[in-house]
Design an enzyme around this catalytic site. Structure first.
Site, mmCIF file in Angstrom:
data_model
loop_
_atom_site.group_PDB
_atom_site.id
_atom_site.type_symbol
_atom_site.label_atom_id
_atom_site.label_comp_id
_atom_site.label_asym_id
_atom_site.label_seq_id
_atom_site.Cartn_x
_atom_site.Cartn_y
_atom_site.Cartn_z
ATOM 1 N N ASP A 110 9.386 38.794 82.507
ATOM 2 C CA ASP A 110 8.047 39.358 82.310
ATOM 3 C C ASP A 110 7.924 40.165 81.014
ATOM 4 O OD1 ASP A 110 7.472 38.403 84.958
ATOM 5 O OD2 ASP A 110 8.517 40.154 85.715
ATOM 6 N N HIS A 114 5.118 31.752 83.146
ATOM 7 C CA HIS A 114 4.764 31.915 81.743
ATOM 8 C C HIS A 114 3.254 31.935 81.586
ATOM 9 C CE1 HIS A 114 8.894 30.246 80.354
ATOM 10 N NE2 HIS A 114 8.964 31.386 81.001
HETATM 11 P P1 IMP Z 1 15.476 33.981 92.254
HETATM 12 O O1 IMP Z 1 15.573 33.588 90.828
HETATM 13 O O2 IMP Z 1 14.244 33.490 92.941
HETATM 14 O O3 IMP Z 1 16.732 33.676 93.018
HETATM 15 O O4 IMP Z 1 15.341 35.590 92.288
HETATM 16 C C1 IMP Z 1 16.423 36.442 91.933
HETATM 17 C C2 IMP Z 1 15.900 37.702 91.261
HETATM 18 O O5 IMP Z 1 15.358 37.387 89.992
HETATM 19 C C3 IMP Z 1 14.786 38.413 92.021
HETATM 20 O O6 IMP Z 1 14.928 39.803 91.806
HETATM 21 C C4 IMP Z 1 13.510 37.914 91.348
HETATM 22 O O7 IMP Z 1 12.446 38.809 91.485
HETATM 23 C C5 IMP Z 1 13.996 37.822 89.913
HETATM 24 N N1 IMP Z 1 13.264 36.824 89.094
HETATM 25 C C6 IMP Z 1 13.452 35.481 89.084
HETATM 26 N N2 IMP Z 1 12.641 34.887 88.198
HETATM 27 C C7 IMP Z 1 11.935 35.873 87.612
HETATM 28 C C8 IMP Z 1 10.940 35.892 86.581
HETATM 29 O O8 IMP Z 1 10.567 34.878 85.996
HETATM 30 N N3 IMP Z 1 10.435 37.110 86.252
HETATM 31 C C9 IMP Z 1 10.859 38.264 86.844
HETATM 32 N N4 IMP Z 1 11.786 38.294 87.809
HETATM 33 C C10 IMP Z 1 12.324 37.108 88.191
HETATM 34 MG MG MG Z 2 7.686 35.336 82.988
#
Ligand code: IMP
Ligand code: MG
Length: 333
Positions: free
Chosen positions: A16, A44
């Site tokens: 983010d 995105h």
């Molecule tokens: P996962 O990737 O769904 O397994 O999530 C693992 C961790 O990464 C969690 O804390 C999510 O909130 C964080 N996370 C995964 N993708 C993003 C993203 O694109 N932006 C912010 N946090 C993310």
């Molecule tokens: Mg993002």
């Protein structure tokens, strides 16, 4: 034709950071925009001609008429992929530009279900089946796009990259499986060296664009972002003014002051040459000028002082950084 050079855009925080905006601004100069890791856990946000769009898996080159590649290190949920294709098509974008490596792994309904049951609450995952899919990949029992060739047909791309390549990072440095606060991380490598899995040598890398905001945000669970941050009125003000909600899950993001100790590590290890610090306008609007450095919270009186301090601290503590750009525009660098 050979690869001329590769530029990489990487998040230096917890995702983010406004990578979409940077990639969007740069993409016209390239022959390809590629993603090397993750799946539709990312979000995105892109502005084209004043309109706001969001994708989760498909690289943002497609918004600018550039071939957009989902690399072998990515994970793909078929329905979500085709939902995005339809969304792009409906909005008048050329979806023929979207290509997937046959080596990318497939996220199944079982992966999603298991993620929901076992990891969503405990680790705060996005519940998109990311970690469970990568588990099967590394256990060498995963299903790949090439095993479902018929279903992906014209989107499959098994050729070599050439010319000028831009790689679009997903998530961020502190969500990286190796560098982040394990197990509160994502299940892939978010660092630029992993972009080489797209099929180029590390020597081809030219610029690394690192993205960060004027304050830190975190969505999902992380002991480094305790709930008592929610009791800090200033941080809540930053969250509100900055509209800090996740693009993918719509969860509220926890906010903290910019941690320069962490940023220095992220810049050095990622090899960031160009740093883009966005949301300067939010800090200016709220008159909150604070940052952490050497584990101490520093407070200054003006935005200019904060910018000067950041520049001095970052340039004197890193070795590859060439430029720092402060950005206030949600659409442009
Ligand atoms: P996962 O990737 O769904 O397994 O999530 C693992 C961790 O990464 C969690 O804390 C999510 O909130 C964080 N996370 C995964 N993708 C993003 C993203 O694109 N932006 C912010 N946090 C993310
Ligand atoms: Mg993002």
């Amino acid at each position: 034709m050979n690869i001329q050079f590769v530029d990489i855009c990487v998040g230096l925080s917890w995702g983010d950071e406004g990578k979409g905006k940077i990639v969007s601004q740069l993409s016209n100069q390239y022959d390809f925009v590629c993603r090397w890791a993750g799946g539709n856990n990312a979000g995105h946000t892109i502005y084209v001609n004043g309109n706001k769009y969001a994708t989760h898996l498909i690289p943002s080159g497609v918004f600018h008429g550039i071939p957009s590649i989902i690399g072998p290190g990515c994970v793909v949920h078929k329905e979500s992929f085709f939902d995005e294709i339809n969304y792009l098509h409906k909005n008048g974008f050329n979806t023929k530009l979207v290509k997937i490596s046959p080596k990318a792994h497939i996220i199944t309904e079982e992966h999603i279900e298991e993620d929901k049951q076992k990891y969503n609450k405990v680790l705060g995952t996005t519940a998109k089946g990311i970690g469970t899919c990568y588990s099967d990949k590394y256990a060498r029992k995963g299903i790949r796009v090439q095993d479902r060739k018929e279903e992906f047909k014209e989107f499959i791309w098994d050729e070599k990259l050439f010319g000028k390549v831009l790689c679009e990072g997903a998530q961020g440095f502190w969500l990286d499986i190796d560098y982040g606060n394990y197990p509160y991380v994502t299940s892939s490598s978010c660092l630029p060296h992993s972009a080489c899995t797209l099929g180029f040598a590390p020597q081809k890398i030219r610029n690394i664009f690192g993205a960060v905001k004027m304050y830190d945000t975190r969505v999902g669970k992380d002991p480094d972002f305790p709930d008592d941050l929610l009791c800090n009125q200033e941080l809540m003000t930053l969250a509100q003014e900055g509209n800090e909600y996740g693009t993918t899950t719509n969860r509220a993001r926890l906010v903290n002051y910019l941690n320069l100790d962490k940023l220095i590590s992220a810049i050095e290890v990622s090899g960031t040459t160009e740093l883009i610090i966005s949301k300067v306008d939010i800090v200016e609007k709220t008159n909150i000028f604070r940052y952490y450095y050497q584990d101490i919270l520093h407070t200054v009186d003006t935005l200019q002082q904060m910018k000067d301090d950041i520049q001095e601290i970052l340039y004197s503590n890193t070795s590859l950084l060439k430029n720092i750009i402060f950005s206030s525009n949600p659409e442009k660098i």
